[in-house]
Design a protein around this motif. Structure first.
Motif, PDB file in Angstrom:
ATOM      1  N   PHE A  23      -4.240  -0.431   5.166  1.00 56.89           N
ATOM      2  CA  PHE A  23      -3.115   0.251   4.547  1.00 56.89           C
ATOM      3  C   PHE A  23      -2.962  -0.231   3.107  1.00 56.89           C
ATOM      4  O   PHE A  23      -3.311  -1.369   2.777  1.00 56.89           O
ATOM      5  CB  PHE A  23      -1.823  -0.020   5.317  1.00 56.89           C
ATOM      6  CG  PHE A  23      -1.790   0.598   6.686  1.00 56.89           C
ATOM      7  CD1 PHE A  23      -1.208   1.844   6.885  1.00 56.89           C
ATOM      8  CD2 PHE A  23      -2.358  -0.050   7.768  1.00 56.89           C
ATOM      9  CE1 PHE A  23      -1.192   2.420   8.137  1.00 56.89           C
ATOM     10  CE2 PHE A  23      -2.344   0.517   9.034  1.00 56.89           C
ATOM     11  CZ  PHE A  23      -1.755   1.766   9.221  1.00 56.89           C
ATOM     12  N   GLY A  24      -2.421   0.640   2.289  1.00 58.50           N
ATOM     13  CA  GLY A  24      -2.147   0.266   0.906  1.00 58.50           C
ATOM     14  C   GLY A  24      -0.768   0.733   0.502  1.00 58.50           C
ATOM     15  O   GLY A  24      -0.300   1.773   0.961  1.00 58.50           O
ATOM     16  N   ALA A  52       1.198  -0.827  -0.805  1.00 65.30           N
ATOM     17  CA  ALA A  52       1.234   0.513  -0.238  1.00 65.30           C
ATOM     18  C   ALA A  52       2.597   0.979   0.176  1.00 65.30           C
ATOM     19  O   ALA A  52       3.414   0.216   0.585  1.00 65.30           O
ATOM     20  CB  ALA A  52       0.309   0.563   0.965  1.00 65.30           C
ATOM     21  N   THR A  53       2.868   2.307   0.038  1.00 65.26           N
ATOM     22  CA  THR A  53       4.102   2.936   0.473  1.00 65.26           C
ATOM     23  C   THR A  53       3.769   4.298   1.024  1.00 65.26           C
ATOM     24  O   THR A  53       2.655   4.736   0.940  1.00 65.26           O
ATOM     25  CB  THR A  53       5.069   3.108  -0.703  1.00 65.26           C
ATOM     26  OG1 THR A  53       4.411   3.914  -1.652  1.00 65.26           O
ATOM     27  CG2 THR A  53       5.494   1.797  -1.281  1.00 65.26           C
ATOM     28  N   ALA A  54       4.727   5.036   1.553  1.00 64.86           N
ATOM     29  CA  ALA A  54       4.431   6.374   2.035  1.00 64.86           C
ATOM     30  C   ALA A  54       5.625   7.267   2.098  1.00 64.86           C
ATOM     31  O   ALA A  54       6.737   6.819   2.186  1.00 64.86           O
ATOM     32  CB  ALA A  54       3.780   6.293   3.403  1.00 64.86           C
ATOM     33  N   PRO A  67      -8.613   4.350   4.280  1.00 67.88           N
ATOM     34  CA  PRO A  67      -7.291   3.729   4.318  1.00 67.88           C
ATOM     35  C   PRO A  67      -6.159   4.762   4.289  1.00 67.88           C
ATOM     36  O   PRO A  67      -6.372   5.928   3.997  1.00 67.88           O
ATOM     37  CB  PRO A  67      -7.274   2.896   3.041  1.00 67.88           C
ATOM     38  CG  PRO A  67      -8.099   3.701   2.078  1.00 67.88           C
ATOM     39  CD  PRO A  67      -9.216   4.272   2.924  1.00 67.88           C
ATOM     40  N   VAL A  68      -4.959   4.258   4.562  1.00 68.69           N
ATOM     41  CA  VAL A  68      -3.734   5.042   4.467  1.00 68.69           C
ATOM     42  C   VAL A  68      -2.873   4.387   3.395  1.00 68.69           C
ATOM     43  O   VAL A  68      -2.535   3.208   3.508  1.00 68.69           O
ATOM     44  CB  VAL A  68      -2.978   5.085   5.813  1.00 68.69           C
ATOM     45  CG1 VAL A  68      -1.637   5.790   5.646  1.00 68.69           C
ATOM     46  CG2 VAL A  68      -3.824   5.773   6.882  1.00 68.69           C
ATOM     47  N   ILE A  69      -2.538   5.151   2.368  1.00 74.06           N
ATOM     48  CA  ILE A  69      -1.803   4.590   1.230  1.00 74.06           C
ATOM     49  C   ILE A  69      -0.451   5.262   1.086  1.00 74.06           C
ATOM     50  O   ILE A  69      -0.354   6.494   1.045  1.00 74.06           O
ATOM     51  CB  ILE A  69      -2.590   4.747  -0.085  1.00 74.06           C
ATOM     52  CG1 ILE A  69      -3.930   4.013   0.009  1.00 74.06           C
ATOM     53  CG2 ILE A  69      -1.784   4.209  -1.268  1.00 74.06           C
ATOM     54  CD1 ILE A  69      -4.788   4.133  -1.242  1.00 74.06           C
ATOM     55  N   GLY A  70       0.593   4.460   0.987  1.00 74.71           N
ATOM     56  CA  GLY A  70       1.930   4.952   0.686  1.00 74.71           C
ATOM     57  C   GLY A  70       2.199   4.797  -0.793  1.00 74.71           C
ATOM     58  O   GLY A  70       2.017   3.722  -1.363  1.00 74.71           O
ATOM     59  N   VAL A  71       2.618   5.863  -1.438  1.00 77.97           N
ATOM     60  CA  VAL A  71       2.826   5.865  -2.884  1.00 77.97           C
ATOM     61  C   VAL A  71       4.318   5.697  -3.175  1.00 77.97           C
ATOM     62  O   VAL A  71       5.076   6.651  -3.142  1.00 77.97           O
ATOM     63  CB  VAL A  71       2.288   7.170  -3.508  1.00 77.97           C
ATOM     64  CG1 VAL A  71       2.379   7.108  -5.025  1.00 77.97           C
ATOM     65  CG2 VAL A  71       0.848   7.416  -3.072  1.00 77.97           C
ATOM     66  N   GLY A  72       4.755   4.476  -3.436  1.00 74.36           N
ATOM     67  CA  GLY A  72       6.156   4.230  -3.752  1.00 74.36           C
ATOM     68  C   GLY A  72       6.748   3.084  -2.957  1.00 74.36           C
ATOM     69  O   GLY A  72       6.443   2.902  -1.783  1.00 74.36           O
ATOM     70  N   PHE A  73       7.619   2.328  -3.625  1.00 77.42           N
ATOM     71  CA  PHE A  73       8.185   1.114  -3.021  1.00 77.42           C
ATOM     72  C   PHE A  73       9.052   1.386  -1.805  1.00 77.42           C
ATOM     73  O   PHE A  73       9.250   0.509  -0.963  1.00 77.42           O
ATOM     74  CB  PHE A  73       9.000   0.340  -4.064  1.00 77.42           C
ATOM     75  CG  PHE A  73      10.221   1.067  -4.555  1.00 77.42           C
ATOM     76  CD1 PHE A  73      11.424   0.974  -3.876  1.00 77.42           C
ATOM     77  CD2 PHE A  73      10.174   1.840  -5.707  1.00 77.42           C
ATOM     78  CE1 PHE A  73      12.559   1.638  -4.321  1.00 77.42           C
ATOM     79  CE2 PHE A  73      11.298   2.518  -6.163  1.00 77.42           C
ATOM     80  CZ  PHE A  73      12.490   2.415  -5.459  1.00 77.42           C
ATOM     81  N   ALA A  74       9.567   2.602  -1.668  1.00 78.31           N
ATOM     82  CA  ALA A  74      10.499   2.909  -0.573  1.00 78.31           C
ATOM     83  C   ALA A  74       9.860   2.803   0.804  1.00 78.31           C
ATOM     84  O   ALA A  74      10.562   2.735   1.813  1.00 78.31           O
ATOM     85  CB  ALA A  74      11.076   4.309  -0.752  1.00 78.31           C
ATOM     86  N   TYR A  75       8.551   2.729   0.852  1.00 79.84           N
ATOM     87  CA  TYR A  75       7.872   2.720   2.138  1.00 79.84           C
ATOM     88  C   TYR A  75       7.481   1.335   2.618  1.00 79.84           C
ATOM     89  O   TYR A  75       6.725   1.192   3.574  1.00 79.84           O
ATOM     90  CB  TYR A  75       6.675   3.673   2.077  1.00 79.84           C
ATOM     91  CG  TYR A  75       7.193   5.068   1.988  1.00 79.84           C
ATOM     92  CD1 TYR A  75       7.524   5.771   3.129  1.00 79.84           C
ATOM     93  CD2 TYR A  75       7.461   5.641   0.751  1.00 79.84           C
ATOM     94  CE1 TYR A  75       8.070   7.032   3.054  1.00 79.84           C
ATOM     95  CE2 TYR A  75       7.998   6.893   0.658  1.00 79.84           C
ATOM     96  CZ  TYR A  75       8.309   7.595   1.816  1.00 79.84           C
ATOM     97  OH  TYR A  75       8.873   8.847   1.728  1.00 79.84           O
ATOM     98  N   GLY A  76       8.023   0.322   1.982  1.00 77.93           N
ATOM     99  CA  GLY A  76       7.754  -1.045   2.405  1.00 77.93           C
ATOM    100  C   GLY A  76       8.068  -1.322   3.867  1.00 77.93           C
ATOM    101  O   GLY A  76       7.202  -1.791   4.618  1.00 77.93           O
ATOM    102  N   PRO A  77       9.280  -1.074   4.340  1.00 82.18           N
ATOM    103  CA  PRO A  77       9.617  -1.363   5.736  1.00 82.18           C
ATOM    104  C   PRO A  77       8.749  -0.604   6.726  1.00 82.18           C
ATOM    105  O   PRO A  77       8.286  -1.171   7.725  1.00 82.18           O
ATOM    106  CB  PRO A  77      11.089  -0.923   5.831  1.00 82.18           C
ATOM    107  CG  PRO A  77      11.614  -1.056   4.442  1.00 82.18           C
ATOM    108  CD  PRO A  77      10.470  -0.645   3.562  1.00 82.18           C
ATOM    109  N   ALA A  78       8.500   0.672   6.471  1.00 82.01           N
ATOM    110  CA  ALA A  78       7.671   1.473   7.374  1.00 82.01           C
ATOM    111  C   ALA A  78       6.237   0.971   7.388  1.00 82.01           C
ATOM    112  O   ALA A  78       5.600   0.888   8.448  1.00 82.01           O
ATOM    113  CB  ALA A  78       7.713   2.938   6.961  1.00 82.01           C
ATOM    114  N   MET A  79       5.736   0.604   6.214  1.00 79.38           N
ATOM    115  CA  MET A  79       4.362   0.111   6.119  1.00 79.38           C
ATOM    116  C   MET A  79       4.186  -1.171   6.926  1.00 79.38           C
ATOM    117  O   MET A  79       3.196  -1.337   7.647  1.00 79.38           O
ATOM    118  CB  MET A  79       4.018  -0.146   4.648  1.00 79.38           C
ATOM    119  CG  MET A  79       2.607  -0.660   4.409  1.00 79.38           C
ATOM    120  SD  MET A  79       1.337   0.572   4.723  1.00 79.38           S
ATOM    121  CE  MET A  79       1.741   1.817   3.501  1.00 79.38           C
ATOM    122  N   LYS A  80       5.126  -2.071   6.804  1.00 77.62           N
ATOM    123  CA  LYS A  80       5.038  -3.348   7.512  1.00 77.62           C
ATOM    124  C   LYS A  80       4.993  -3.125   9.028  1.00 77.62           C
ATOM    125  O   LYS A  80       4.199  -3.747   9.742  1.00 77.62           O
ATOM    126  CB  LYS A  80       6.224  -4.243   7.150  1.00 77.62           C
ATOM    127  CG  LYS A  80       6.138  -5.653   7.724  1.00 77.62           C
ATOM    128  CD  LYS A  80       7.250  -6.521   7.184  1.00 77.62           C
ATOM    129  CE  LYS A  80       7.155  -7.944   7.712  1.00 77.62           C
ATOM    130  NZ  LYS A  80       5.931  -8.625   7.259  1.00 77.62           N
TER     131      LYS A  80
END
Length: 346
Positions: A125-126, A21-23, A101-114
């Motif tokens: 989360f996804g 997941a990303t966002a 769920p809450v899904i982030g679309v894109g790798f750039a959201y890794g840190p925020a998702m964690k």
């Protein structure tokens, strides 16, 4: 016409799938639903909704979940020049509102998702195109190199100049997978074919995934060097590549969604020979369904050729007219699935 590959639309229960997941952030829109029940929310990657590619595929999954489960949904646009803190605030807002769920679309959201997932353990989360560790995080990742290999096979069969092009949006490991698979597919099919590869920018902040003008200029440069097939892995910027190919009357290869079928690209569709596909909409829906069923998916799940999580479209009837293309793609797919063809990622 015989189908070469068919992407699955429901991925729940398939062991080989991968979830991530990303966002991104911006304005949100709620869907119709019963009462206060809130379901799936997605945050788009750079380029936002309307890219006819990556983000629109995620939106298709959201729309399917909304129709199937009859609940409220939200989708949020990215903003220019945003920071990880902005992304974290956006994910936090969605979780606080009760979306799940809450899904982030894109790798750039890794840190925020964690960071956000750890604060909201009861929310699933996804993230798409990245792996984030967390008990309540599903990482949805794809074998883009495998689909790109098939695109390379097709390009090698279609070229008449023995020169083809690749346009990557941003010079990052994810897009390296597209390039590596494509170049290998071309070379394995016809070693005499030259591949011209180019990245639009070094960082996403410079607009590599969101600048059709940059994509158009890059494609025009490759076409001037005799490329008569151009493959773009560049998000919204890919629309400029397709436009340039159509103007020059050469072939374009789309990405992520079946771009031959995208309404906004209809005037160029005769030049879109095929598209390397990722079943992003199926992955998004699968995660939503797992939450609705009370059995939320977590961990990493990989969508590959074997699971029909990636593939190659053959919607354009002209695809069948390329001598030997269907047979070569079918053979390549079988080799990748049975392991006799190993596709590089770099």
């Amino acid at each position: 016409m015989r189908r070469i590959s068919r992407l699955t639309r429901v991925a729940v229960g398939v062991a080989s799938l991968a979830l991530a997941a990303t966002a991104c952030g911006g304005t949100s829109s709620g869907g119709d639903g019963g009462g206060d029940d809130k379901g799936l929310a997605i945050a788009y990657d750079v380029g936002g909704k309307g890219d006819q590619s990556f983000n629109d595929a995620a939106y298709a999954g959201l729309e399917r979940a909304k129709k199937e489960f009859g609940y409220k949904t939200a989708d949020i646009e990215p903003t220019d020049g945003e920071t990880d803190a902005d992304k974290e605030q956006r994910l936090t807002s969605l979780a606080k509102q009760g979306y799940n769920p809450v899904i982030g679309v894109g790798f750039a959201y890794g840190p925020a998702m964690k960071a956000v997932a750890a604060k909201y353990p009861d929310t699933t989360f996804g993230i798409v195109d990245s792996v984030v560790e967390g008990k309540n995080v599903a990482s949805l990742v794809f074998a883009e190199n495998e689909a790109s290999y098939l695109a390379g096979v097709t390009a090698a069969k279609a070229t008449k100049t023995n020169t083809v092009g690749f346009v990557g949006g941003v010079n990052v490991p994810l897009i390296h997978k597209f390039q590596a698979g494509y170049e290998q597919g071309v070379k394995d099919t016809n070693p005499k074919v030259k591949v011209i590869s180019q990245y639009l920018t070094q960082t996403a902040e410079e607009g590599g995934f969101a600048s059709p003008d940059k994509g158009k200029a890059a494609a025009e440069g490759q076409i001037e060097k005799k490329a008569d097939v151009v493959y773009a892995a560049a998000g919204l910027s890919g629309q400029g590549v397709i436009e340039a190919a159509a103007k020059a009357k050469v072939w374009a290869i789309g990405v992520d969604s079946d771009q031959y079928k995208q309404g906004a690209l209809a005037k160029y569709k005769d030049s879109i020979l095929t598209s390397a596909l990722k079943d992003i909409d199926g992955a998004v829906f699968a995660l939503a369904k797992s939450v609705e069923d009370g059995k939320p998916l977590t961990g990493t799940h990989t969508f590959d050729l074997k699971s029909d999580g990636v593939g190659l479209s053959d919607s354009n009837p002209k695809f069948a007219e390329i001598p030997g293309a269907e047979e070569a793609v079918a053979k390549a797919k079988a080799g990748i699935v049975d392991g006799s063809i190993k596709v590089a990622t770099e």
